[in-house]
Design a protein around this motif. Structure first.
Motif, PDB file in Angstrom:
ATOM      1  N   LYS A 106       0.714  -1.200  -0.069  1.00  0.00           N
ATOM      2  CA  LYS A 106       0.034  -0.094   0.109  1.00  0.00           C
ATOM      3  C   LYS A 106       0.792   1.235  -0.013  1.00  0.00           C
ATOM      4  O   LYS A 106       0.597   2.121  -0.537  1.00  0.00           O
ATOM      5  CB  LYS A 106      -0.860  -0.106   1.241  1.00  0.00           C
ATOM      6  N   THR A 107       2.024   1.109   0.562  1.00  0.00           N
ATOM      7  CA  THR A 107       2.784   2.350   0.643  1.00  0.00           C
ATOM      8  C   THR A 107       3.915   2.391  -0.395  1.00  0.00           C
ATOM      9  O   THR A 107       4.903   3.519  -0.629  1.00  0.00           O
ATOM     10  CB  THR A 107       3.555   2.560   1.816  1.00  0.00           C
ATOM     11  N   ALA A 108       3.975   1.374  -1.476  1.00  0.00           N
ATOM     12  CA  ALA A 108       5.104   1.311  -2.312  1.00  0.00           C
ATOM     13  C   ALA A 108       4.932   2.517  -3.611  1.00  0.00           C
ATOM     14  O   ALA A 108       3.845   3.000  -3.687  1.00  0.00           O
ATOM     15  CB  ALA A 108       5.059  -0.110  -3.024  1.00  0.00           C
ATOM     16  N   THR A 109       6.013   2.827  -4.022  1.00  0.00           N
ATOM     17  CA  THR A 109       6.099   3.675  -5.264  1.00  0.00           C
ATOM     18  C   THR A 109       6.479   3.002  -6.502  1.00  0.00           C
ATOM     19  O   THR A 109       7.295   1.949  -6.381  1.00  0.00           O
ATOM     20  CB  THR A 109       7.154   4.669  -4.991  1.00  0.00           C
ATOM     21  N   LEU A 110       5.903   3.478  -7.478  1.00  0.00           N
ATOM     22  CA  LEU A 110       6.274   2.656  -8.740  1.00  0.00           C
ATOM     23  C   LEU A 110       7.718   3.256  -9.427  1.00  0.00           C
ATOM     24  O   LEU A 110       7.881   4.432  -9.353  1.00  0.00           O
ATOM     25  CB  LEU A 110       5.364   3.129  -9.926  1.00  0.00           C
ATOM     26  N   PHE A 111       8.542   2.185  -9.724  1.00  0.00           N
ATOM     27  CA  PHE A 111       9.523   2.506 -10.375  1.00  0.00           C
ATOM     28  C   PHE A 111       9.849   1.631 -11.685  1.00  0.00           C
ATOM     29  O   PHE A 111       9.288   0.418 -11.629  1.00  0.00           O
ATOM     30  CB  PHE A 111      10.850   2.025  -9.683  1.00  0.00           C
ATOM     31  N   ALA A 112      10.463   2.212 -12.918  1.00  0.00           N
ATOM     32  CA  ALA A 112      10.502   1.628 -14.050  1.00  0.00           C
ATOM     33  C   ALA A 112      11.751   1.581 -14.624  1.00  0.00           C
ATOM     34  O   ALA A 112      12.618   2.800 -14.168  1.00  0.00           O
ATOM     35  CB  ALA A 112       9.355   2.244 -15.161  1.00  0.00           C
ATOM     36  N   VAL A 113      12.107   0.756 -15.503  1.00  0.00           N
ATOM     37  CA  VAL A 113      13.386   1.019 -16.279  1.00  0.00           C
ATOM     38  C   VAL A 113      13.275   1.948 -17.456  1.00  0.00           C
ATOM     39  O   VAL A 113      11.988   2.432 -17.829  1.00  0.00           O
ATOM     40  CB  VAL A 113      13.757  -0.378 -17.125  1.00  0.00           C
ATOM     41  N   GLY A 114      14.395   2.773 -17.655  1.00  0.00           N
ATOM     42  CA  GLY A 114      14.309   3.837 -18.313  1.00  0.00           C
ATOM     43  C   GLY A 114      13.889   5.277 -17.454  1.00  0.00           C
ATOM     44  O   GLY A 114      13.476   5.132 -16.409  1.00  0.00           O
ATOM     45  N   SER A 115      13.705   6.057 -18.082  1.00  0.00           N
ATOM     46  CA  SER A 115      13.097   7.754 -17.638  1.00  0.00           C
ATOM     47  C   SER A 115      12.745   8.258 -18.789  1.00  0.00           C
ATOM     48  O   SER A 115      12.756   7.992 -19.692  1.00  0.00           O
ATOM     49  CB  SER A 115      14.513   8.247 -16.794  1.00  0.00           C
ATOM     50  N   ASP A 116      11.930   9.539 -18.449  1.00  0.00           N
ATOM     51  CA  ASP A 116      11.367  10.536 -19.187  1.00  0.00           C
ATOM     52  C   ASP A 116      12.424  10.727 -20.175  1.00  0.00           C
ATOM     53  O   ASP A 116      13.553  11.124 -19.832  1.00  0.00           O
ATOM     54  CB  ASP A 116      10.765  11.526 -18.569  1.00  0.00           C
ATOM     55  N   PRO A 117      11.917  10.779 -21.524  1.00  0.00           N
ATOM     56  CA  PRO A 117      10.903  10.609 -22.249  1.00  0.00           C
ATOM     57  C   PRO A 117      10.914   9.180 -22.538  1.00  0.00           C
ATOM     58  O   PRO A 117      10.147   8.854 -23.606  1.00  0.00           O
ATOM     59  CB  PRO A 117      10.910  11.592 -23.269  1.00  0.00           C
ATOM     60  N   ASP A 118      11.767   8.269 -22.216  1.00  0.00           N
ATOM     61  CA  ASP A 118      12.040   6.766 -22.809  1.00  0.00           C
ATOM     62  C   ASP A 118      11.413   5.763 -21.764  1.00  0.00           C
ATOM     63  O   ASP A 118      11.821   4.688 -21.938  1.00  0.00           O
ATOM     64  CB  ASP A 118      13.557   6.679 -22.825  1.00  0.00           C
TER      65      ASP A 118
END
Length: 130
Positions: A106-118
């Motif tokens: 419930k307290t987790a934050t989303l992390f993704a490979v890459g960064s804006d704008p990719d």
């Protein structure tokens, strides 16, 4: 120049602002444009914080590690304590693309490979839908 309490206070405030700014985009750490504090690694992949996004966390994956931030001008990063968090799946997105990190789902934050704008298309869809 005459130093008084106000001058010293302004100097301290300026130093605090500068030290906080050193760990923002382009502030060092080897990955230009990435925030030092907004990254985690999990299974040899680096994930970048994508901000406030609505998502559904899935099952627990394991431990994600926040790499040391080399914003100290050459300080030995082996002296910097390692920060860890629990990595969770993100429903509908493979862990190779995105994970959620936090103490609880419930307290987790989303992390993704890459960064804006990719950002990967799956993550961009989540952002656009939030």
């Amino acid at each position: 120049m005459i130093w008084n309490g106000r001058s010293a206070g302004l100097l301290v405030a300026a130093a605090m602002v500068m030290s906080g700014a050193a760990c923002t985009a382009g502030g060092g750490g080897g990955d230009e444009g990435l925030s030092c504090a907004g990254r985690y690694t999990y299974q040899d992949r680096t994930y970048q914080d994508v901000g406030s996004v609505t998502f559904t966390p899935g099952k627990k994956l394991g431990v994600a590690t926040q790499p040391p931030c080399d914003d100290t001008g050459g300080k030995d990063t082996s002296e910097v304590p390692v920060t860890t968090g629990t990595a969770y799946e993100v429903d509908g997105i493979p862990p190779e693309v995105a994970i959620a990190v936090g103490d609880t789902p419930k307290t987790a934050t989303l992390f993704a490979v890459g960064s804006d704008p990719d950002l990967p298309p799956e993550v961009q869809e989540l952002i656009d839908g939030s």
